[in-house]
Design an enzyme around this catalytic site. Structure first.
Site, PDB file in Angstrom:
ATOM      1  N   LYS A 171      52.418 -10.512   6.105  1.00  0.00           N
ATOM      2  CA  LYS A 171      53.586  -9.831   5.567  1.00  0.00           C
ATOM      3  C   LYS A 171      54.829 -10.423   6.221  1.00  0.00           C
ATOM      4  CE  LYS A 171      52.150  -7.034   2.472  1.00  0.00           C
ATOM      5  NZ  LYS A 171      52.616  -7.154   1.086  1.00  0.00           N
ATOM      6  N   ASP A 199      53.652 -12.991   2.122  1.00  0.00           N
ATOM      7  CA  ASP A 199      54.199 -12.172   1.041  1.00  0.00           C
ATOM      8  C   ASP A 199      55.455 -11.465   1.530  1.00  0.00           C
ATOM      9  OD1 ASP A 199      54.701 -10.416  -1.026  1.00  0.00           O
ATOM     10  OD2 ASP A 199      52.806  -9.335  -0.880  1.00  0.00           O
ATOM     11  N   GLU A 225      54.484 -15.731  -1.512  1.00  0.00           N
ATOM     12  CA  GLU A 225      54.422 -14.748  -2.593  1.00  0.00           C
ATOM     13  C   GLU A 225      55.656 -13.856  -2.627  1.00  0.00           C
ATOM     14  OE1 GLU A 225      51.716 -10.775  -3.578  1.00  0.00           O
ATOM     15  OE2 GLU A 225      50.786 -12.489  -2.580  1.00  0.00           O
ATOM     16  N   GLU A 251      52.907  -9.489  -9.553  1.00  0.00           N
ATOM     17  CA  GLU A 251      52.289  -8.163  -9.521  1.00  0.00           C
ATOM     18  C   GLU A 251      53.169  -7.116 -10.202  1.00  0.00           C
ATOM     19  OE1 GLU A 251      52.948  -5.889  -5.475  1.00  0.00           O
ATOM     20  OE2 GLU A 251      52.582  -8.014  -5.035  1.00  0.00           O
ATOM     21  N   ASP A 274      48.126  -7.696 -11.670  1.00  0.00           N
ATOM     22  CA  ASP A 274      47.188  -6.726 -11.090  1.00  0.00           C
ATOM     23  C   ASP A 274      46.473  -6.020 -12.225  1.00  0.00           C
ATOM     24  OD1 ASP A 274      46.131  -4.192  -9.968  1.00  0.00           O
ATOM     25  OD2 ASP A 274      47.119  -4.896  -8.147  1.00  0.00           O
ATOM     26  N   HIS A 301      46.526 -10.042  -8.199  1.00  0.00           N
ATOM     27  CA  HIS A 301      46.906  -9.126  -7.132  1.00  0.00           C
ATOM     28  C   HIS A 301      45.914  -7.965  -7.123  1.00  0.00           C
ATOM     29  CE1 HIS A 301      49.157  -5.558  -5.587  1.00  0.00           C
ATOM     30  NE2 HIS A 301      49.641  -6.438  -4.735  1.00  0.00           N
ATOM     31  N   GLU A 334      41.878 -11.080  -3.560  1.00  0.00           N
ATOM     32  CA  GLU A 334      42.690 -10.436  -2.533  1.00  0.00           C
ATOM     33  C   GLU A 334      41.926  -9.210  -2.039  1.00  0.00           C
ATOM     34  OE1 GLU A 334      47.161  -8.739  -1.601  1.00  0.00           O
ATOM     35  OE2 GLU A 334      46.630  -9.205  -3.678  1.00  0.00           O
TER      36      GLU A 334
END
Length: 381
Positions: A171, A199, A225, A251, A274, A301, A334
């Site tokens: 993250k 991300d 991402e 996503e 997603d 995602h 993921e």
């Protein structure tokens, strides 16, 4: 076969240790589970994704008040017809967000019913499996109060490697210098053989994203991402070819019409719909076909409960590599490793990683058994 009931189950649990990412604090893990009951005693389950800050009640309201009256007494095998009718019904006040989240959950439950009725896993109903197992990457690295960074992230990276992961996603989105320092520290800690993704959850402008891309290139992130906001298609087109690093997002893009300009505009190296948010199996297969036609890779995602993970595995099994070749670049799973009691308990721990791989279930429907006790225990009004 007819649908006799449609039940949205909003479930939620407070986290013992709240965590945060670039957009805020997550204090609860929530899911919106969709249960569809038929007159032949077959029940299907799906999930409408709840992002970290998203209340499950919103998608539940769409299902209870908009979709349930449309679905009752209908044939669950008319899944394409039902998808288009649900989308058309909510088009004036939907087209994305929780409206399509809710359609996604219904759609997955319908496919679960069809698989159970025919005694086949969903991947057999949507074209078969290109693969029997999938390489997962660990999603985690959310931040908690009182921790020290990058030291605590380095410890987490080592845990994932020791658990058998050959890839994981950091993250970022906490400032350019801090993000660059984190990626550098993790690369130095785990070596060159581990895939590192990162991300930002839409935290940056084009200028800031450009700096992160250029300053982290030497550490070989596999992909970066959601560097930009999900509306900034032009921005993604500007940053896509700045370096060798793949640029990924999607996503928060919904349905085939949402993805059309992104694919036609060649804005991304990797798209990330997603399944539980972008339209379910019916719509995501169409997005996959569009991606294949544009030779754009898809790595879905996945951040939902065990139901969402199981359904996503069925979908990933059916994805052709783009392009197909003797040694194709395969899609990945993921595999969220953050705090989430609904990941294992809800599906009786029906998904496991063994030797760095996750097997595609061949059981009927989504391929796992749903534990109703968990739904009852965590259901909220």
């Amino acid at each position: 076969m007819k649908i006799i009931d449609v039940i949205p189950h909003a479930i939620s649990v407070p986290l013992e240790q709240p965590f945060y990412f670039s957009q805020g604090w997550v204090h609860n893990r929530s899911s919106l589970i969709v249960e569809i009951v038929t007159d032949e005693g077959i029940t299907g389950f799906g999930e409408a994704l709840c992002h970290g800050l998203q209340p499950p009640h919103i998608a539940a309201a769409f299902i209870e008040h908009a979709f349930k009256p449309l679905l009752l007494n209908r044939d669950p095998f008319d899944v394409e017809v039902l998808w288009e009718e649900m989308y058309n019904l909510t088009r004036p006040y939907g087209q994305g967000g929780s409206a399509v989240n809710a359609i996604s959950g219904v759609d997955i439950a319908l496919w679960d019913i069809m698989g159970k009725a025919l005694n086949q896993p969903i991947h057999k109903l949507i074209g078969g499996a290109f693969r029997k197992e999938v390489t997962p990457y660990a999603t985690g690295f959310y931040r908690v109060a009182g921790a020290k960074y990058p030291e605590d992230s380095i410890e987490e990276a080592h845990r994932h490697v020791e658990s058998g992961f050959g890839a994981f996603k950091l993250k970022i989105g906490f400032g350019i210098e801090e993000d660059v320092a984190l990626i550098r520290a993790i690369r130095e800690a785990v070596g060159d053989d581990v895939k590192i993704m990162a991300d930002a959850n839409g935290a940056y402008s084009v200028g800031a994203a450009r700096r992160i891309i250029k300053e982290t290139e030497e550490y070989s992130p596999y992909f970066l991402e959601e560097l930009l906001a999900p509306e900034d298609l032009d921005g993604y087109q500007q940053i896509k070819n700045l370096s060798k690093t793949y640029i990924a997002a999607g996503e928060q893009v919904f349905g085939k019409t949402g993805y059309r300009p992104w694919l036609e505009g060649n804005a991304l190296d990797i798209i990330q719909p997603d399944l539980c948010s972008s339209g379910g199996i019916t719509e995501c297969k169409k997005i996959a076909a569009m991606a294949q036609a544009n030779n754009t890779r898809m790595i879905p995602h996945v951040w939902g409960s065990g139901i969402g993970i199981a359904a996503s595995l069925q979908f990933i099994a059916s994805l052709p590599a783009a392009p197909l070749s003797l040694s194709p670049i395969e899609p990945m799973l993921e595999y969220d490793q953050s705090s989430h009691p609904f990941r294992k308990d809800l599906i009786c721990d029906g998904i496991k990683m063994v030797d760095g791989k996750v097997q595609i279930s061949t059981k009927p429907g989504i391929g796992v058994d749903v534990n109703r006790e968990i739904i009852d225990r965590y259901k909220i009004n």
